[in-house]
Write a protein that holds these residues in place. Sequence first.
Motif, PDB file in Angstrom:
ATOM      1  N   LYS A 267      -5.109 -35.912  30.677  1.00  0.00           N
ATOM      2  CA  LYS A 267      -4.475 -35.829  29.358  1.00  0.00           C
ATOM      3  C   LYS A 267      -5.522 -35.573  28.268  1.00  0.00           C
ATOM      4  O   LYS A 267      -6.568 -36.210  28.246  1.00  0.00           O
ATOM      5  CB  LYS A 267      -3.735 -37.147  29.047  1.00  0.00           C
ATOM      6  CG  LYS A 267      -2.725 -37.585  30.116  1.00  0.00           C
ATOM      7  CD  LYS A 267      -1.501 -36.701  30.106  1.00  0.00           C
ATOM      8  CE  LYS A 267      -0.512 -36.998  31.213  1.00  0.00           C
ATOM      9  NZ  LYS A 267       0.280 -38.199  31.072  1.00  0.00           N
ATOM     10  N   LEU A 268      -5.191 -34.633  27.374  1.00  0.00           N
ATOM     11  CA  LEU A 268      -6.082 -34.314  26.241  1.00  0.00           C
ATOM     12  C   LEU A 268      -5.249 -34.228  24.964  1.00  0.00           C
ATOM     13  O   LEU A 268      -5.135 -33.157  24.351  1.00  0.00           O
ATOM     14  CB  LEU A 268      -6.768 -32.955  26.476  1.00  0.00           C
ATOM     15  CG  LEU A 268      -7.848 -32.872  27.535  1.00  0.00           C
ATOM     16  CD1 LEU A 268      -8.171 -31.408  27.851  1.00  0.00           C
ATOM     17  CD2 LEU A 268      -9.104 -33.586  27.044  1.00  0.00           C
ATOM     18  N   PRO A 269      -4.615 -35.347  24.571  1.00  0.00           N
ATOM     19  CA  PRO A 269      -3.682 -35.277  23.438  1.00  0.00           C
ATOM     20  C   PRO A 269      -4.378 -35.021  22.110  1.00  0.00           C
ATOM     21  O   PRO A 269      -5.570 -35.268  21.966  1.00  0.00           O
ATOM     22  CB  PRO A 269      -3.022 -36.651  23.450  1.00  0.00           C
ATOM     23  CG  PRO A 269      -3.988 -37.531  24.157  1.00  0.00           C
ATOM     24  CD  PRO A 269      -4.723 -36.689  25.138  1.00  0.00           C
ATOM     25  N   GLY A 270      -3.587 -34.550  21.123  1.00  0.00           N
ATOM     26  CA  GLY A 270      -4.174 -34.078  19.871  1.00  0.00           C
ATOM     27  C   GLY A 270      -3.904 -34.928  18.644  1.00  0.00           C
ATOM     28  O   GLY A 270      -4.175 -34.474  17.520  1.00  0.00           O
ATOM     29  N   SER A 271      -3.346 -36.137  18.807  1.00  0.00           N
ATOM     30  CA  SER A 271      -3.149 -37.003  17.637  1.00  0.00           C
ATOM     31  C   SER A 271      -2.949 -38.430  18.151  1.00  0.00           C
ATOM     32  O   SER A 271      -2.679 -38.644  19.337  1.00  0.00           O
ATOM     33  CB  SER A 271      -1.905 -36.583  16.839  1.00  0.00           C
ATOM     34  OG  SER A 271      -0.724 -36.964  17.542  1.00  0.00           O
TER      35      SER A 271
ATOM     36  N   HIS B 264       0.435 -38.538  19.745  1.00  0.00           N
ATOM     37  CA  HIS B 264       0.498 -38.022  21.111  1.00  0.00           C
ATOM     38  C   HIS B 264      -0.182 -38.995  22.087  1.00  0.00           C
ATOM     39  O   HIS B 264       0.251 -39.163  23.221  1.00  0.00           O
ATOM     40  CB  HIS B 264      -0.132 -36.629  21.186  1.00  0.00           C
ATOM     41  CG  HIS B 264       0.685 -35.544  20.529  1.00  0.00           C
ATOM     42  ND1 HIS B 264       0.460 -35.111  19.244  1.00  0.00           N
ATOM     43  CD2 HIS B 264       1.747 -34.824  20.972  1.00  0.00           C
ATOM     44  CE1 HIS B 264       1.334 -34.157  18.934  1.00  0.00           C
ATOM     45  NE2 HIS B 264       2.131 -33.968  19.958  1.00  0.00           N
ATOM     46  N   LEU B 265      -1.265 -39.643  21.604  1.00  0.00           N
ATOM     47  CA  LEU B 265      -1.933 -40.649  22.447  1.00  0.00           C
ATOM     48  C   LEU B 265      -1.002 -41.808  22.771  1.00  0.00           C
ATOM     49  O   LEU B 265      -1.058 -42.381  23.867  1.00  0.00           O
ATOM     50  CB  LEU B 265      -3.175 -41.180  21.731  1.00  0.00           C
ATOM     51  CG  LEU B 265      -4.440 -40.378  22.037  1.00  0.00           C
ATOM     52  CD1 LEU B 265      -5.441 -40.518  20.915  1.00  0.00           C
ATOM     53  CD2 LEU B 265      -5.045 -40.830  23.354  1.00  0.00           C
ATOM     54  N   SER B 266      -0.130 -42.190  21.811  1.00  0.00           N
ATOM     55  CA  SER B 266       0.776 -43.314  22.096  1.00  0.00           C
ATOM     56  C   SER B 266       1.669 -42.986  23.285  1.00  0.00           C
ATOM     57  O   SER B 266       2.022 -43.854  24.082  1.00  0.00           O
ATOM     58  CB  SER B 266       1.613 -43.672  20.853  1.00  0.00           C
ATOM     59  OG  SER B 266       2.635 -42.711  20.622  1.00  0.00           O
ATOM     60  N   LYS B 267       2.015 -41.715  23.431  1.00  0.00           N
ATOM     61  CA  LYS B 267       2.867 -41.297  24.556  1.00  0.00           C
ATOM     62  C   LYS B 267       2.098 -41.363  25.879  1.00  0.00           C
ATOM     63  O   LYS B 267       2.672 -41.641  26.929  1.00  0.00           O
ATOM     64  CB  LYS B 267       3.380 -39.873  24.324  1.00  0.00           C
ATOM     65  CG  LYS B 267       4.267 -39.728  23.092  1.00  0.00           C
ATOM     66  CD  LYS B 267       5.631 -40.340  23.320  1.00  0.00           C
ATOM     67  CE  LYS B 267       6.595 -40.002  22.217  1.00  0.00           C
ATOM     68  NZ  LYS B 267       7.910 -40.624  22.381  1.00  0.00           N
ATOM     69  N   VAL B 268       0.786 -41.052  25.806  1.00  0.00           N
ATOM     70  CA  VAL B 268      -0.043 -41.156  27.008  1.00  0.00           C
ATOM     71  C   VAL B 268      -0.107 -42.620  27.450  1.00  0.00           C
ATOM     72  O   VAL B 268       0.053 -42.944  28.636  1.00  0.00           O
ATOM     73  CB  VAL B 268      -1.472 -40.622  26.735  1.00  0.00           C
ATOM     74  CG1 VAL B 268      -2.379 -40.857  27.936  1.00  0.00           C
ATOM     75  CG2 VAL B 268      -1.429 -39.137  26.382  1.00  0.00           C
TER      76      VAL B 268
END
Length: 392
Positions: A176-180, A183-187
Amino acid sequence: MRILVLGGDGYLGWPTAMYFSQLGHEILVVDNLAKRQWEAEIDSIPLQALPTLRHRVRLWEEVTGKEIGVAVGDIAENHRFVYDTFGDFEPEAVIHYAEQPSAPYSMAGRDHAVYTQRNNVIGNLNVLHAMQKHVPDAHLVKLGTMGEYGTPNIDIEEGWLDVELNGRKDRLPFPKLPGSFYHLSKVHDSHNIHFACRVWGTRCTDLNQGVVYGITTDETELHPDLHTSFHYDAVFGTVLNRYCVQAVVGEPLTVYGAGGQRRGFLNIRDTLQCVRLAVENPADKGEFRVFNQFTEVFSVLELAEMVVAAAKHLGMDAQIAHIDNPRVEAEEHYYNPRNDALLALGLTPRLLSEELVEDILSRVARHADSIDRATLLPTVRWRHADVPAPTR
Ligand code: NAD
Ligand code: USQ
């Protein structure tokens, strides 16, 4: 089925509640109405003023003769409420939308990042624990996001990656390389759910959804006050919805940077179709199933060009402006995500090219007078100018 719709006052949750109610299921909607407070906080108004949740539920009963239950409460801050709700209603399926959904909101500073992650991650943990205690066989259909993957320079599989290293093989969660911070909360949610599946035998479908567009569903059409909350401001509006509003009011379409950012997109009607397919075909006990939920891939510049062309059909002279990108994201990159699982279950995609003029632009145009132009330009920036831009 008894279906709990968490976040049922929201853009996707309210149409979902009506859709499943219309299909004959017993629906209980849960929401803490927080979105209405966030709107007030950032001075954002939806395209059409939103009747209260209870008003909409009463209206739904008048129009269709079907009941939708309502429980107002906070799933992150009030775990007793969550336990009681799950214990009393005993859902067979839980559709979980109840999170702070905006990347810019989560990047507005420390307080917003902490709020977003606390709200999303703890709310999801409370749901997992309440399921384990009261309905261990129920199916969790959790809204994740394609943005969990970011934009890696390889194909994006559906949740998993077959890896071979030093002669050994395994199937591991896709990197995973989320952009905010949003988005990290979803990871973080995905990891917590995967763990619950492994340890407690929870069954879950994590729907890694792309960017949703659109304003109507069959059920929102049944009465003018059954519409959903359509946002176009720079914090809560998603890109295509924003472009449509910008075209209607004659403001330039705000392509951030070069516009080569490619994303998966889907119509709000297809969100309903995908969620139904997940509910009707539940994950096995202990299975953490990941579906990539989008129908088409476009760059944000391609999207803007499509809106300009569609606006011409309605006599509007829309223009594109490449504005300084407030985000930190690659503006040219490889992007090839798979979406085979939902197609295999029977998803029939609606194509944007067939919907843009009639189903979206012309409907937005009916509300042109109420659009607040002051909310159109981005105000939240991801970084200070001296940090180099990423390549992916
Ligand atoms: P939304 O903000 O309109 O709906 C979310 C709802 O959840 C709101 O009504 C809010 O009041 C409620 N909520 C939030 N925190 C809560 C809490 N702690 N307790 C109870 N209720 C709470 O957002 P949306 O666009 O409908 O998105 C729904 C879900 O789908 C979100 O999880 C979002 O991350 C995800 N998603 C949305 C999109 C999109 O393009 N709209 C794309 C991918 C994924
Ligand atoms: N963008 C523009 N111009 C705009 C607005 C956005 O060029 O006026 C660009 C952004 O820079 C980004 C892309 O469009 O590259 C998508 O931005 P967005 O605001 O439409 O979507 P995003 O922030 O990714 O978030 C939205 C939803 C979120 C969901 C996500 C799905 O708000 O809840 O999780 O889409 S995904 O993008 O697949 O992660």
